[in-house]
Scaffold this active site. Structure first.
Site, PDB file in Angstrom:
ATOM      1  N   PRO A 129     -28.188  81.902 -12.598  1.00 39.63           N
ATOM      2  CA  PRO A 129     -28.829  82.237 -11.324  1.00 39.63           C
ATOM      3  C   PRO A 129     -28.560  81.241 -10.196  1.00 39.63           C
ATOM      4  O   PRO A 129     -28.464  81.633  -9.037  1.00 39.63           O
ATOM      5  CB  PRO A 129     -30.323  82.251 -11.677  1.00 39.63           C
ATOM      6  N   GLN A 276       3.248 108.783  13.978  1.00 40.66           N
ATOM      7  CA  GLN A 276       3.751 107.421  13.740  1.00 40.66           C
ATOM      8  C   GLN A 276       2.636 106.445  13.382  1.00 40.66           C
ATOM      9  O   GLN A 276       2.819 105.575  12.535  1.00 40.66           O
ATOM     10  CB  GLN A 276       4.490 106.920  14.981  1.00 40.66           C
ATOM     11  N   GLN A 334     -10.433 105.216   6.420  1.00 41.52           N
ATOM     12  CA  GLN A 334     -10.117 105.465   7.839  1.00 41.52           C
ATOM     13  C   GLN A 334      -9.233 106.710   7.984  1.00 41.52           C
ATOM     14  O   GLN A 334      -9.460 107.551   8.861  1.00 41.52           O
ATOM     15  CB  GLN A 334      -9.395 104.224   8.407  1.00 41.52           C
ATOM     16  N   GLU A 361     -15.231  86.926 -11.300  1.00 45.19           N
ATOM     17  CA  GLU A 361     -14.166  86.174 -11.997  1.00 45.19           C
ATOM     18  C   GLU A 361     -13.665  85.023 -11.121  1.00 45.19           C
ATOM     19  O   GLU A 361     -12.481  84.698 -11.103  1.00 45.19           O
ATOM     20  CB  GLU A 361     -13.015  87.128 -12.340  1.00 45.19           C
ATOM     21  N   GLY A 362     -14.598  84.402 -10.390  1.00 46.25           N
ATOM     22  CA  GLY A 362     -14.247  83.368  -9.424  1.00 46.25           C
ATOM     23  C   GLY A 362     -14.004  84.010  -8.077  1.00 46.25           C
ATOM     24  O   GLY A 362     -13.071  84.809  -7.927  1.00 46.25           O
ATOM     25  N   THR A 363     -14.870  83.677  -7.081  1.00 50.10           N
ATOM     26  CA  THR A 363     -14.726  84.316  -5.764  1.00 50.10           C
ATOM     27  C   THR A 363     -13.352  83.960  -5.180  1.00 50.10           C
ATOM     28  O   THR A 363     -12.704  83.004  -5.619  1.00 50.10           O
ATOM     29  CB  THR A 363     -15.815  83.825  -4.776  1.00 50.10           C
TER      30      THR A 363
END
Ligand SMILES: Cc1cc2nc3c(=O)[nH]c(=O)nc-3n(C[C@H](O)[C@H](O)[C@H](O)COP(=O)(O)OP(=O)(O)OC[C@H]3O[C@@H](n4cnc5c(N)ncnc54)[C@H](O)[C@@H]3O)c2cc1C
Length: 378
Positions: A129, A276, A334, A361-363
């Site tokens: 935590p 395009q 979008q 898993e690790g920022t």
């Protein structure tokens, strides 16, 4: 030196098998498990039949001896259709990787076959935590008392909590040392918090795992009770590419959806795929996906030959693939216009699912710190 650019052609047959399972048995349930916030039971049944639940484990223990590239392809293709199912597939592999590498033969024989067959589910408990980014700062303790390990502490955000039978737990054994322990859900002193109500990955359960005077047999320690941190770092360099593969799969899935949708939507009389502006967006999305795939596959090849040296490349792949997943899913929404904002279209779920790949898993800040340390050699 000649380089084989098509690094995964040897895996084509395997990839086709996973694509078929995903199309027939995973995708039809992806929106339902997200809506109902329940585990992907249908996908697990399909993975079991195909032998995927035990893919990385030794054949002698019921696995398939699949290398890291095979695992990467499996997670990528499943996550292309459903990221929660991709996470379910890989979490048991990650949870038992330290056991498979460093555990005693008797402990492996006790736990691995039932998880490899998919009969039992597993989870791994690192985060606490007060701050998951600082693995070295964990507070959960394990002490040896009259031939039993006694574990106290709380683990937060644990995938498969409550659903899994087996939990791998990282705990401090003294001020400087850590051990890795295997805890069963029927052991005395383990309990689970409420299921978290999440933005994405709603088909994957997440909750606290709480240990209060939790007593397990002495032989449930993986290796010894001193080198647990170093062992966990080895396993993280295996699991990070799998999170990257999950992110890559989400990005590819969103790109597929965007291409299909823009070919059929014609607000000005011709498909928006002819404009395009649209084509430039789709071209950028495709470049990001292919670049991410190239870095991931290269990292996987390097890890297979030297995991220690390749650790930074696992971080690079995780960072690039997850940032790509967030960007590509956002652009896919979008390109769907207002419909992209509705749950009727999979890109809405994909965008929510993509976000976590930049966090767990690790920022990605932590990955950047690891990469910068490597670059500066400090
Ligand atoms: C859906 C889900 C599933 C998960 N599954 C598991 C699991 O199965 N097992 C498990 O053990 N954990 C699991 N996690 C936990 C996950 O790995 C952690 O949430 C993650 O590592 C970040 O820890 P934290 O949330 O405590 O953030 P914190 O560590 O509190 O970080 C907060 C913020 O501060 C930043 N930060 C922290 N330190 C630094 C620094 N030194 N420099 C710059 N920025 C910094 C972080 O990047 C982040 O932006 C899961 C989380 C989620 C949401």
């Amino acid at each position: 030196m000649k380089r084989d650019l098509d690094v995964t052609s040897a895996y084509d047959e395997f990839r086709s098998m996973v694509v078929r399972i995903t199309r027939e048995r995973v995708v039809p349930h992806a929106a339902t498990i997200d809506r109902e916030a329940r585990p992907p039971l249908e996908a697990v049944a399909a993975f079991r039949e195909a032998g995927l639940m035990g893919l990385p484990f030794p054949e002698a223990l019921g696995g398939q001896d699949g290398d890291l590239m095979t695992q990467t392809i499996a997670v990528e293709e499943v996550s292309r259709g459903c990221a929660s199912s991709g996470l379910t597939l890989m979490t048991g592999w990650a949870a038992l990787d330290p056991l498979a590498r460093f555990g005693s033969e008797s402990l492996k024989a006790q736990i691995l076959p039932s998880v490899a067959s998919g009969e039992k589910i597993a989870g791994w408990c690192l985060t606490e935590p007060h701050g998951g980014s600082n693995v070295a700062g964990i507070k959960t303790r394990a002490r040896l008392e009259r031939g039993q390990w006694v574990i106290d502490g709380t683990k937060r955000f644990i995938t498969n909590a409550g659903w899994a039978e087996w939990y791998l737990v990282l705990a401090k054994t003294d001020e400087k040392s850590m051990g890795i322990f295997m805890v069963h859900k029927d052991d005395p002193g383990i309990r689970f918090g409420k299921q978290e109500d999440k933005m994405g990955l709603r088909g994957s359960p997440t909750a606290d795992v709480i240990f209060e005077d939790c007593r397990i047999p002495e032989d449930r320690v993986v290796g010894d009770a001193i080198g647990g941190y170093a062992r966990m770092m080895v396993s993280l360099s295996i699991s990070r590419p799998l999170i990257a593969a999950q992110a890559l799969g989400i990005a590819q899935g969103a790109l597929d959806e965007a291409v299909a949708y823009t070919k059929t939507r014609s607000p000005f009389g011709q498909p928006v795929s002819r404009y395009q502006l649209t084509r430039a967006m789709v071209a950028d999305m495709a470049v990001k996906v292919e670049a991410s795939r190239a870095v991931l596959y290269q990292a996987v090849q390097m890890i297979e030959s030297d995991p220690e040296k390749a650790r930074v490349f696992a971080s690079m792949a995780k960072l690039l693939c997850s940032d790509t997943a967030m960007e590509v899913t956002t652009q896919a929404v979008q390109l769907h216009g207002g419909y992209g904002y509705l749950k009727d279209y999979p890109v809405e779920r994909m965008m929510r699912d993509a976000k976590i790949t930049q966090i767990y898993e690790g920022t990605n800040q932590i990955q950047r710190m690891i990469i910068a340390k490597h670059v500066y050699q400090d």
